[in-house]
Design a protein around this motif. Structure first.
Motif, PDB file in Angstrom:
ATOM      1  N   ASN A 270      54.092  51.289  81.259  1.00  0.00           N
ATOM      2  CA  ASN A 270      55.553  51.233  81.255  1.00  0.00           C
ATOM      3  C   ASN A 270      56.168  52.623  81.415  1.00  0.00           C
ATOM      4  OD1 ASN A 270      55.960  48.456  81.182  1.00  0.00           O
ATOM      5  ND2 ASN A 270      55.595  48.372  78.978  1.00  0.00           N
ATOM      6  N   GLU A 327      48.992  45.934  95.955  1.00  0.00           N
ATOM      7  CA  GLU A 327      50.417  46.080  96.239  1.00  0.00           C
ATOM      8  C   GLU A 327      50.912  47.464  95.791  1.00  0.00           C
ATOM      9  OE1 GLU A 327      52.562  44.398  97.825  1.00  0.00           O
ATOM     10  OE2 GLU A 327      54.535  45.022  97.073  1.00  0.00           O
ATOM     11  N   ARG A 330      49.830  50.182  98.105  1.00  0.00           N
ATOM     12  CA  ARG A 330      50.638  50.164  99.320  1.00  0.00           C
ATOM     13  C   ARG A 330      52.011  50.802  99.087  1.00  0.00           C
ATOM     14  NH1 ARG A 330      52.388  45.897 102.579  1.00  0.00           N
ATOM     15  NH2 ARG A 330      52.916  44.804 100.672  1.00  0.00           N
ATOM     16  N   GLN A 331      52.627  50.434  97.985  1.00  0.00           N
ATOM     17  CA  GLN A 331      53.982  50.921  97.734  1.00  0.00           C
ATOM     18  C   GLN A 331      53.995  52.411  97.365  1.00  0.00           C
ATOM     19  OE1 GLN A 331      56.386  49.375  98.766  1.00  0.00           O
ATOM     20  NE2 GLN A 331      55.805  47.216  98.794  1.00  0.00           N
ATOM     21  N   ASP A 367      65.541  51.948  98.111  1.00  0.00           N
ATOM     22  CA  ASP A 367      64.804  50.730  98.472  1.00  0.00           C
ATOM     23  C   ASP A 367      63.306  50.938  98.233  1.00  0.00           C
ATOM     24  OD1 ASP A 367      67.106  49.425  99.215  1.00  0.00           O
ATOM     25  OD2 ASP A 367      66.863  49.738 101.367  1.00  0.00           O
ATOM     26  N   ASN A 370      62.673  50.871  94.450  1.00  0.00           N
ATOM     27  CA  ASN A 370      62.695  49.482  93.960  1.00  0.00           C
ATOM     28  C   ASN A 370      61.435  48.728  94.365  1.00  0.00           C
ATOM     29  OD1 ASN A 370      65.162  49.503  92.617  1.00  0.00           O
ATOM     30  ND2 ASN A 370      66.320  49.061  94.477  1.00  0.00           N
ATOM     31  N   ALA A 371      60.991  48.987  95.583  1.00  0.00           N
ATOM     32  CA  ALA A 371      59.810  48.289  96.090  1.00  0.00           C
ATOM     33  C   ALA A 371      58.578  48.637  95.259  1.00  0.00           C
ATOM     34  CB  ALA A 371      59.573  48.654  97.554  1.00  0.00           C
ATOM     35  N   GLU A 374      59.336  47.536  90.951  1.00  0.00           N
ATOM     36  CA  GLU A 374      59.284  46.120  90.566  1.00  0.00           C
ATOM     37  C   GLU A 374      57.835  45.683  90.295  1.00  0.00           C
ATOM     38  OE1 GLU A 374      62.073  44.486  89.867  1.00  0.00           O
ATOM     39  OE2 GLU A 374      60.974  42.677  89.292  1.00  0.00           O
ATOM     40  N   SER A 377      56.422  47.287  87.171  1.00  0.00           N
ATOM     41  CA  SER A 377      56.840  46.708  85.893  1.00  0.00           C
ATOM     42  C   SER A 377      55.866  45.607  85.450  1.00  0.00           C
ATOM     43  CB  SER A 377      58.265  46.168  85.986  1.00  0.00           C
ATOM     44  OG  SER A 377      58.313  44.955  86.719  1.00  0.00           O
ATOM     45  N   LYS A 378      54.998  45.171  86.357  1.00  0.00           N
ATOM     46  CA  LYS A 378      54.021  44.134  86.003  1.00  0.00           C
ATOM     47  C   LYS A 378      52.670  44.732  85.612  1.00  0.00           C
ATOM     48  CE  LYS A 378      56.116  40.558  88.868  1.00  0.00           C
ATOM     49  NZ  LYS A 378      57.137  41.186  89.721  1.00  0.00           N
ATOM     50  N   ALA A 380      51.857  46.626  83.040  1.00  0.00           N
ATOM     51  CA  ALA A 380      51.541  46.509  81.614  1.00  0.00           C
ATOM     52  C   ALA A 380      50.882  45.167  81.309  1.00  0.00           C
ATOM     53  CB  ALA A 380      52.807  46.692  80.780  1.00  0.00           C
ATOM     54  N   ALA A 381      51.419  44.117  81.914  1.00  0.00           N
ATOM     55  CA  ALA A 381      50.854  42.780  81.689  1.00  0.00           C
ATOM     56  C   ALA A 381      49.422  42.724  82.213  1.00  0.00           C
ATOM     57  CB  ALA A 381      51.720  41.722  82.369  1.00  0.00           C
TER      58      ALA A 381
ATOM     59  N   LEU B 118      54.638  37.897  77.539  1.00  0.00           N
ATOM     60  CA  LEU B 118      54.080  39.109  76.934  1.00  0.00           C
ATOM     61  C   LEU B 118      55.202  40.060  76.528  1.00  0.00           C
ATOM     62  CD1 LEU B 118      51.204  40.001  79.399  1.00  0.00           C
ATOM     63  CD2 LEU B 118      50.960  39.239  77.036  1.00  0.00           C
ATOM     64  N   GLU B 120      55.011  43.132  76.239  1.00  0.00           N
ATOM     65  CA  GLU B 120      54.875  44.416  76.953  1.00  0.00           C
ATOM     66  C   GLU B 120      55.371  44.329  78.384  1.00  0.00           C
ATOM     67  OE1 GLU B 120      52.365  42.812  75.544  1.00  0.00           O
ATOM     68  OE2 GLU B 120      51.506  44.071  73.965  1.00  0.00           O
ATOM     69  N   ALA B 121      55.667  43.131  78.873  1.00  0.00           N
ATOM     70  CA  ALA B 121      56.017  42.975  80.285  1.00  0.00           C
ATOM     71  C   ALA B 121      57.413  42.391  80.427  1.00  0.00           C
ATOM     72  CB  ALA B 121      55.002  42.069  80.964  1.00  0.00           C
ATOM     73  N   PRO B 122      58.109  42.758  81.508  1.00  0.00           N
ATOM     74  CA  PRO B 122      59.438  42.162  81.705  1.00  0.00           C
ATOM     75  C   PRO B 122      59.307  40.671  82.027  1.00  0.00           C
ATOM     76  CG  PRO B 122      58.829  43.509  83.596  1.00  0.00           C
ATOM     77  CD  PRO B 122      57.751  43.695  82.578  1.00  0.00           C
ATOM     78  N   PHE B 206      62.166  42.574  96.261  1.00  0.00           N
ATOM     79  CA  PHE B 206      61.988  44.030  96.302  1.00  0.00           C
ATOM     80  C   PHE B 206      60.676  44.391  96.986  1.00  0.00           C
ATOM     81  CE2 PHE B 206      64.955  44.652  92.534  1.00  0.00           C
ATOM     82  CZ  PHE B 206      65.923  45.262  93.308  1.00  0.00           C
ATOM     83  N   GLY B 207      60.747  45.339  97.906  1.00  0.00           N
ATOM     84  CA  GLY B 207      59.547  45.762  98.622  1.00  0.00           C
ATOM     85  C   GLY B 207      59.382  45.023  99.935  1.00  0.00           C
ATOM     86  N   ALA B 210      65.561  44.320 101.257  1.00  0.00           N
ATOM     87  CA  ALA B 210      66.495  45.115 100.461  1.00  0.00           C
ATOM     88  C   ALA B 210      67.904  44.596 100.730  1.00  0.00           C
ATOM     89  CB  ALA B 210      66.407  46.586 100.839  1.00  0.00           C
TER      90      ALA B 210
END
Lengths: 385, 421
Positions: A270, A327, A330-331, A367, A370-371, A374, A377-378, A380-381, B118, B120-122, B206-207, B210
């Motif tokens: 995070n 992913e 790539r980003q 952009d 954000n790409a 996002e 943000s996954k 951590a899971a 979870l 810890e996750a959004p 996103f990605g 846009a």
């Protein structure tokens, strides 16, 4: 699935609580009195008398038989500091005491007080398990990240000194030149620094971050205050020279405390996302470096710091979510390629002044952020699964 | 009821609030599950009997909902640029969007929901629509001309009707409020439900995509329900009173839905689709408000109180065009002046606060559906742009055109399948 996960978490919390209770019980036994564990520190070795000893009240008797000043650390498996003793001169003795729970630890001697030290694994025994939710892979990721954070902090001090020396010398041009570079280590590891709460407001606050009643002339310190002096006021007076001293002092405090920061695999993940958030809210708008317009240097450093966390978590994340890892690869590549458009030399941190980055280009950068942010943000899971 | 709708109902994920306590909406959905109402709604292509109750508009059908559907109170419209150059990734996005839209239009949360996951996750869903009704949310997707530029191998599938709009007299278009590779029109009776939908689709995108620009709308300015009064625009007038109603199957087939010869060759994938023109029309309300009533009425060609055409008593009375001034809005926009050109309007008023000079940044976000813009919007706007007396008070500042593919037929179908397959 969710319910199961929740019950596991509850069980883990209960186990941790029990460990704490038994730890307390053992403490009263006074086992440490049975004979201190000795640590013989030399220039090329770090001998610990026992590899296994009781948890609870622990005493380490340290003797420096080397030729250099040394320091001795007791570290968690993730490299977090349990306790430490600095400045143990050659031929001198020191005692380190602490309450330590059962589990695996590392004792490190650092001859010359630099580097990661010479390390010994030890086990403290007693009832209770080591912290749950851990795995050797996760611990390794956290330990490596902690070393990274420390190395970044260590490397910042001399760079910051080039900057502050120039300020003290009243050399505006030299100070401007050294400014952005002095911030790179900080920007790479900012979420850790921010976790201390008090350092960030001292070194990295912007004028609009001051509270009602705070006086910019008195209460505003750190890099951005000097940024304004250099680029807007265009003068360095006695106050600025004093601010340079303060910045050195505050950064030294940061370097000293970094090892004690709470770092977990999820906070790493995070934290990486937070670095991108920093870019999305402050840098992409040009607010962060409103006088120097060196926002792209911070931007790059933030991305590098995020990438470091991700790379260290990669072994864990790949097992749980290989698609996410692909992913993110790539980003990260796409965003770095986009940033490279703003510097001619890919080994340097000389980027285009953000003043010259147009609205459409800023949107393209956002952009890209954000790409990346996002899917980040996954992470951590994917790390705790 | 068909198997498809049974699946939709049975497979519907846990809703974001219980059915108990919905009042009319719950009853309507209950009826749908029992078999009657959904079949009727499907037959009418989304003109669902639950209108006004906050219930759900069926998502699946031969045409996309949000066109002939009784116009909802609120709009969030968004145009997107496609960022990826990977066709497979774009296809996956359209599939992901379709699945998310199925859930949101049914009043459910996206993915695994807004809480309980979870710590810890959004969360998958952003959560601001929790506890709100489906609010007749419709999500309508379109493809802009720029999508067919060669990046995705779609050049050969660009329909002849998907033209570049000509420059109309008086246009002052802002590129930052125009165009887009994709669009999403979200209409709902609750603004938060519409905004939630676009926000979550943008997040999923996103990605890959846009947001290029977006527009919020309120105060619907057209009606697709014939018995309802035509709502007023921000000039205080009724406009487009002869709009096509959602129940007028024949007129819809004639003017709105692409089919038959219009859906051959490069446009075969558009069978059951339509074309959407979106225009941001800024209104100079302050100067309008200083305009004498008689002049206002002359400009529109209607009276202000009733909305009746010049010399008539009721808004729906057939206008006598020759009684109106030659530059009156109704006269110039009428099908009889434009070789029969007829469009389905479902525009919204907007105001984005003030413009920095203290003027209300307000106007009409014009949305019109038709089977071919060359016989629909273009002739109408050409005559309006040249001569409309209203032009003194309005300016077109944003413009976009989208091909609206046919509806998503069932759980295995997705937006654009016919185009990409």
């Amino acid at each position: 699935m969710r319910a199961v996960r929740l019950s596991v978490v509850t069980a883990a919390a209960t186990a941790a609580a029990l460990t704490a209770v038994t730890g307390c019980a053992e403490k009263s036994d006074g086992k440490g009195a049975d004979g201190a564990v000795t640590v013989i520190a030399k220039d090329d070795s770090c001998e610990v008398s026992q590899k296994e000893f009781p948890a609870g009240h622990v005493t380490l008797a340290v003797e420096n038989r080397g030729s250099k000043v040394t320091e001795v650390y007791v570290l968690h498996p993730d490299d977090r500091i349990v306790t430490e003793r600095e400045n143990i001169g050659p031929g001198t003795k020191a005692t380190i005491t602490a309450e330590i729970k059962a589990g695996d630890y590392t004792i490190a001697c650092k001859p010359g007080m630099v580097g990661d030290g010479i390390r010994q694994q030890v086990k403290l025994i007693g009832t209770g398990a080591t912290s749950t939710g851990r795995s050797p892979e996760r611990d390794a990721a956290v330990a490596a990240y902690r070393q990274y954070v420390q190395a970044q902090a260590d490397a910042t001090l001399p760079k910051a000194k080039v900057f502050t020396d120039a300020v003290r010398a009243g050399d505006i041009e030299a100070a401007k030149k050294a400014y952005a570079e002095s911030r790179i280590g900080w920007e790479r590891t900012e979420p850790v620094a921010e976790s201390f709460g008090d350092i960030d407001p001292k070194v990295d606050v912007r004028e609009d971050g001051l509270e009602e009643g705070q006086d910019p002339a008195k209460d505003w310190t750190g890099w951005h205050r000097l940024e304004k002096a250099l680029w807007k006021d265009k003068k360095l007076g006695a106050a600025e020279k004093q601010l340079a001293d303060t910045l050195d002092k505050d950064l030294a405090d940061w370097v000293k405390r970094v090892g004690k920061a709470e770092i977990t695999p999820t906070s790493m993940a995070n934290g990486a996302k937070e670095l991108l958030d920093e870019v999305a809210t402050g840098k992409v708008t040009g607010e962060e470096e409103r006088y120097s317009h060196t926002d792209l240097v911070d931007f790059k450093a933030n991305v590098e710091g995020a990438q470091k966390s991700f790379d260290l978590l990669r072994p864990v994340a790949t097992k749980n979510d290989p698609k996410l890892v692909a992913e993110l690869d790539r980003q990260f590549a796409a965003l770095n390629a986009l940033l490279d458009k703003y510097r001619t030399d890919k080994t340097s941190y000389v980027f285009t002044s953000y003043e010259k980055v147009g609205k459409a280009e800023r949107k393209e950068l956002l952009d890209g952020v954000n790409a990346l942010a996002e899917p980040l943000s996954k992470l951590a899971a994917a790390v705790v699964k | 009821m068909s198997e498809e709708t049974r699946e939709q109902t049975a497979g519907a994920p846990p809703s974001r609030r219980t059915v108990i306590g919905w009042g009319g909406a719950g009853l309507a959905l209950g009826a749908a599950a029992a078999g009657g109402a959904v079949a009727l709604a499907r037959h009418d292509d989304g003109t669902s009997p639950v209108a006004g109750t906050g219930g759900a508009v069926p998502f699946h059908g031969p045409h996309q909902a949000g066109i002939a559907t009784a116009v909802q109170d609120r709009l969030h419209f968004a145009a997107f640029d496609v960022r990826t150059e990977d066709r497979a990734e774009l296809v996956q996005l359209l599939k992901d969007w379709t699945r998310a839209a199925e859930r949101m239009t049914a009043g459910a949360e996206v993915g695994e929901g807004a809480y309980g996951g979870l710590p810890e996750a959004p969360p998958d869903d952003t959560g601001e629509a929790l506890g709100l009704r489906p609010s007749r949310l419709t999500l309508t997707v379109g493809f802009g001309p720029s999508l067919f530029d060669g990046r995705f191998g779609l050049k050969g599938k660009r329909p002849g009707a998907l033209v570049e709009l000509p420059r109309f007299p008086g246009d002052n278009l802002d590129p930052a409020r125009s165009g887009g590779d994709l669009c999403v029109q979200a209409c709902a009776d609750d603004p938060q439900v519409a905004v939630h939908a676009v926000r979550n689709l943008a997040r999923i995108g996103f990605g890959k995509v846009a947001v290029r620009w977006s527009q919020l709308g309120f105060g619907k300015t057209s009606s697709t329900t014939p018995d309802a009064q035509t709502p007023r625009n921000l000039f205080g007038f009724k406009d487009g009173t002869r709009n096509i109603a959602g129940t007028e199957t024949e007129r819809l087939a004639q003017h709105v839905w692409v089919s038959g010869r219009d859906a051959e060759g490069s446009a075969a994938w558009m069978d059951g689709g339509s074309y959407l023109v979106a225009r941001r029309i800024r209104m100079n309300v302050e100067t309008w408000d200083r305009t004498p009533l008689g002049e206002q009425e002359d400009i529109f060609g209607r009276d202000k109180r009733e909305g009746a055409p010049v010399g008539k008593a009721k808004e729906h009375d057939e206008p006598f065009l020759k009684a109106m001034k030659p530059d009156s809005h109704v006269r110039l926009a009428h099908p009889d002046t434009n070789g029969g050109a007829t469009i389905l309007r479902r525009g919204y008023s907007f105001t984005d606060g003030t413009d920095g000079l203290g003027r209300l940044d307000a106007g009409l976000f014009f949305l019109a559906y038709q089977k071919d813009v060359r016989t629909g919007f273009i002739p109408v706007q050409t005559s309006l742009g040249r001569a409309d007396a209203l032009n003194e008070y309005i300016q077109h500042v944003g413009s976009a055109l989208f091909a609206i593919p046919p509806g998503v037929r069932d759980k295995d179908d997705w937006w654009g399948r016919a185009l990409f397959s």
